[in-house]
Motif scaffolding. Structure first.
Motif, PDB file in Angstrom:
ATOM      1  N   ARG A  84      -0.655  29.414 -20.737  1.00 34.24           N
ATOM      2  CA  ARG A  84      -1.393  28.907 -19.958  1.00 34.24           C
ATOM      3  C   ARG A  84      -0.649  28.973 -18.400  1.00 34.24           C
ATOM      4  O   ARG A  84       0.378  28.497 -18.247  1.00 34.24           O
ATOM      5  CB  ARG A  84      -1.492  27.217 -20.093  1.00 34.24           C
ATOM      6  CG  ARG A  84      -2.041  27.035 -21.272  1.00 34.24           C
ATOM      7  CD  ARG A  84      -3.595  27.493 -21.412  1.00 34.24           C
ATOM      8  NE  ARG A  84      -4.222  27.127 -22.599  1.00 34.24           N
ATOM      9  CZ  ARG A  84      -5.099  25.946 -22.681  1.00 34.24           C
ATOM     10  NH1 ARG A  84      -5.459  25.097 -21.663  1.00 34.24           N
ATOM     11  NH2 ARG A  84      -5.519  25.809 -23.780  1.00 34.24           N
ATOM     12  N   TYR A  85      -1.279  29.016 -17.520  1.00 28.35           N
ATOM     13  CA  TYR A  85      -0.983  29.426 -16.045  1.00 28.35           C
ATOM     14  C   TYR A  85      -1.386  28.380 -15.025  1.00 28.35           C
ATOM     15  O   TYR A  85      -2.567  28.105 -15.065  1.00 28.35           O
ATOM     16  CB  TYR A  85      -1.610  30.753 -15.492  1.00 28.35           C
ATOM     17  CG  TYR A  85      -1.080  31.782 -16.161  1.00 28.35           C
ATOM     18  CD1 TYR A  85       0.038  32.725 -15.973  1.00 28.35           C
ATOM     19  CD2 TYR A  85      -1.741  32.278 -17.463  1.00 28.35           C
ATOM     20  CE1 TYR A  85       0.501  33.742 -16.670  1.00 28.35           C
ATOM     21  CE2 TYR A  85      -1.190  33.434 -18.231  1.00 28.35           C
ATOM     22  CZ  TYR A  85      -0.115  33.887 -17.809  1.00 28.35           C
ATOM     23  OH  TYR A  85       0.367  35.166 -18.632  1.00 28.35           O
ATOM     24  N   TRP A  86      -0.599  27.555 -14.783  1.00 33.03           N
ATOM     25  CA  TRP A  86      -0.673  26.158 -13.733  1.00 33.03           C
ATOM     26  C   TRP A  86      -0.428  26.572 -12.169  1.00 33.03           C
ATOM     27  O   TRP A  86       0.677  27.167 -12.059  1.00 33.03           O
ATOM     28  CB  TRP A  86      -0.365  25.149 -14.253  1.00 33.03           C
ATOM     29  CG  TRP A  86      -0.869  24.728 -15.528  1.00 33.03           C
ATOM     30  CD1 TRP A  86      -0.363  24.820 -16.860  1.00 33.03           C
ATOM     31  CD2 TRP A  86      -2.052  24.123 -15.750  1.00 33.03           C
ATOM     32  NE1 TRP A  86      -1.065  24.556 -17.648  1.00 33.03           N
ATOM     33  CE2 TRP A  86      -2.030  23.894 -17.328  1.00 33.03           C
ATOM     34  CE3 TRP A  86      -3.208  23.476 -15.029  1.00 33.03           C
ATOM     35  CZ2 TRP A  86      -3.418  23.322 -17.856  1.00 33.03           C
ATOM     36  CZ3 TRP A  86      -4.308  23.190 -15.564  1.00 33.03           C
ATOM     37  CH2 TRP A  86      -4.177  22.963 -16.910  1.00 33.03           C
ATOM     38  N   GLN A  87      -1.288  26.378 -11.220  1.00 29.42           N
ATOM     39  CA  GLN A  87      -1.035  26.491  -9.865  1.00 29.42           C
ATOM     40  C   GLN A  87      -1.493  25.256  -9.009  1.00 29.42           C
ATOM     41  O   GLN A  87      -2.331  24.901  -9.319  1.00 29.42           O
ATOM     42  CB  GLN A  87      -1.810  27.839  -9.374  1.00 29.42           C
ATOM     43  CG  GLN A  87      -1.226  28.133  -8.008  1.00 29.42           C
ATOM     44  CD  GLN A  87      -1.830  29.714  -7.767  1.00 29.42           C
ATOM     45  OE1 GLN A  87      -1.081  30.663  -7.676  1.00 29.42           O
ATOM     46  NE2 GLN A  87      -3.197  29.904  -7.765  1.00 29.42           N
ATOM     47  N   LYS A  88      -0.760  24.917  -8.129  1.00 35.74           N
ATOM     48  CA  LYS A  88      -1.120  24.022  -6.929  1.00 35.74           C
ATOM     49  C   LYS A  88      -0.206  24.143  -5.801  1.00 35.74           C
ATOM     50  O   LYS A  88       0.724  24.816  -5.909  1.00 35.74           O
ATOM     51  CB  LYS A  88      -0.811  22.856  -7.473  1.00 35.74           C
ATOM     52  CG  LYS A  88       0.640  22.081  -7.743  1.00 35.74           C
ATOM     53  CD  LYS A  88       0.418  20.687  -7.924  1.00 35.74           C
ATOM     54  CE  LYS A  88       2.007  20.168  -7.911  1.00 35.74           C
ATOM     55  NZ  LYS A  88       2.256  18.737  -8.138  1.00 35.74           N
ATOM     56  N   GLU A  89      -0.662  23.435  -4.643  1.00 35.58           N
ATOM     57  CA  GLU A  89      -0.040  23.566  -3.554  1.00 35.58           C
ATOM     58  C   GLU A  89       1.350  22.777  -3.424  1.00 35.58           C
ATOM     59  O   GLU A  89       1.442  21.716  -4.430  1.00 35.58           O
ATOM     60  CB  GLU A  89      -0.863  22.942  -2.320  1.00 35.58           C
ATOM     61  CG  GLU A  89      -1.769  23.885  -1.951  1.00 35.58           C
ATOM     62  CD  GLU A  89      -2.628  23.418  -0.626  1.00 35.58           C
ATOM     63  OE1 GLU A  89      -1.804  22.814   0.444  1.00 35.58           O
ATOM     64  OE2 GLU A  89      -3.652  23.158  -0.494  1.00 35.58           O
TER      65      GLU A  89
END
Length: 190
Positions: A84-89
């Protein structure tokens, strides 16, 4: 922008993706064939990867909602692999795992992932080496002469090298297993 890259180590993949973010390119999609799609961004983002076994629909929804509640957004990727690939500022709360126990469980999941892939590829490797006898495919290759030999040899070389690919992959996955094991052991003993 699209880039083709293949990884056998989740942590190296995460590091590379964060390097792309530092260069100003945010990942928007990842194909199962290793094609990463990026778009330019002027905001600082962080990316984290997690490995999860297949989950029932309800459990998967609960897992996704939990991370989304903390500001993470999931990047489109193949769920078949389980990564799973998670991204955020970036906001200073940039880790997926908040305590030692959850981080230890993450490394335990990585050990299982690397171990099963390594064992599967090891079985393929044993099949190639001991059952199929690795060699060039054309029986008469070594009896050919001159330019005919070289043409046949050059044609068959990539196929013969493909037989060695499982050996390399076993080494890479077992290396991933060992590194995850060391990190897991440190977290469990401390």
């Amino acid at each position: 922008m699209k880039k083709l890259k293949i990884f056998f180590d989740i942590e190296r993949e995460e590091k590379w993706l964060n390097e792309q973010l530092a260069k100003g390119f945010r990942c928007t999609k990842i194909s199962s064939l290793g094609v990463y799609t990026f778009e330019e961004t002027d905001k600082k983002h962080v990316m984290r990867l997690d490995y999860r076994d297949r989950m029932r629909k309800e459990k998967d929804l609960e897992y996704t909602n939990m991370y989304e509640d903390f500001g993470w957004s999931s990047i489109a990727a193949s769920k078949m692999v389980g990564i799973r690939y998670w991204q955020k500022e970036a906001d200073g709360h940039d880790e997926l795992f908040s305590d030692r126990e959850s981080l230890a469980k993450y490394y335990q999941r990585l050990m299982v992932y690397s171990g099963w892939l390594g064992i599967t590829l090891f079985a393929i490797m044993v099949n190639y080496i001991f059952i199929q006898k690795p060699s060039f495919y054309h029986d008469g290759l070594w009896h050919m002469e001159g330019s005919l030999f070289w043409k046949a040899f050059l044609f068959e070389t990539p196929f013969a090298l493909l037989k060695a690919l499982p050996v390399l992959m076993v080494i890479l996955f077992m290396d991933g297993y060992y590194r995850a094991y060391k990190k897991y052991k440190v977290l469990k003993t401390a």
